[in-house]
Scaffold this active site. Sequence first.
Site, mmCIF file in Angstrom:
data_model
loop_
_atom_site.group_PDB
_atom_site.id
_atom_site.type_symbol
_atom_site.label_atom_id
_atom_site.label_comp_id
_atom_site.label_asym_id
_atom_site.label_seq_id
_atom_site.Cartn_x
_atom_site.Cartn_y
_atom_site.Cartn_z
ATOM 1 N N ASP A 1 30.706 0.275 90.681
ATOM 2 C CA ASP A 1 31.696 -0.842 90.587
ATOM 3 C C ASP A 1 30.908 -2.168 91.296
ATOM 4 O OD1 ASP A 1 33.594 0.768 89.401
ATOM 5 O OD2 ASP A 1 35.118 0.469 90.880
ATOM 6 N N HIS B 1 35.016 -4.826 84.957
ATOM 7 C CA HIS B 1 35.751 -4.849 86.427
ATOM 8 C C HIS B 1 36.390 -6.172 86.732
ATOM 9 C CE1 HIS B 1 36.722 -2.701 90.045
ATOM 10 N NE2 HIS B 1 35.903 -3.358 90.684
ATOM 11 N N HIS C 1 36.296 -10.421 91.497
ATOM 12 C CA HIS C 1 36.842 -9.319 92.210
ATOM 13 C C HIS C 1 38.264 -9.667 92.558
ATOM 14 C CE1 HIS C 1 37.215 -5.480 94.455
ATOM 15 N NE2 HIS C 1 36.286 -4.917 93.473
ATOM 16 N N HIS D 1 29.681 2.147 94.590
ATOM 17 C CA HIS D 1 29.442 0.650 94.360
ATOM 18 C C HIS D 1 27.713 0.396 94.471
ATOM 19 C CE1 HIS D 1 33.528 1.254 95.830
ATOM 20 N NE2 HIS D 1 33.892 0.189 95.131
#
Length: 232
Positions: A46, A97, A101, A191
């Site tokens: 991610d 995603h 964020h 990540h």
Amino acid sequence: MLKYLAGGILCAASCYMFVPSLISRMTGLGVFRKGRAQKQVAFTFDDGPHPIYTPELLDLLELYQVKATFFVLGAQAEQYPELIRRMDREGHQIGIHNYNHKTNWLMLPGTVRREHLERSADIIESIVGIRPNHYRPPWGLINLFDFFHYRHYRIVLWSLKGGDWSSRVCRTRLQSTLLGRITDGSVVLLHDSGETMGADPNAPYYMMQALEEVLGELKTRNLQFVRLDEMA
């Protein structure tokens, strides 16, 4: 009156945010968390692409012949299109995603769809010619409408996360956590960027050190490393 108003707001917030996330985490309703086939494992990454860590991670995955799924931020894909092209060229899957964020809990469903899902899908499609159809909400936090509003996307959570946003965890526990808990059908959350809220900027460096040891060990278990769209 204020007491009832506060109670109503709390109830509405719970129905919109907390309950859907709790149900999806506990039961898997409306989301994909774990595969069913034996000997399959899906590594997912991610928050990228990151200009330093993502190329190093791609080198590592190529060395061990691992195909993975990258849930990228649309803003990062827009900034580093050459890394998106490399992911695609080397056989990895690209998912969404959000554009940046930001949690779905703080946005209306239409905003999530237009400004994050569709916007990011347009960016990725313009770079590689393929429209992504797998989606992981930031922090895995789902609102009520995510279950019904995004029919063209498969919502993906995970079955194993190693806490690799922390440099301390990466240095001390990540390797043993992954080796001890990866099983048939595991969807592993890691990540390739440490630039989001709550993460250590240098955590991906230590994550990759641990991951190299993990991949070497897992190869001896005859596991197949697959993209999410290949996982049964």
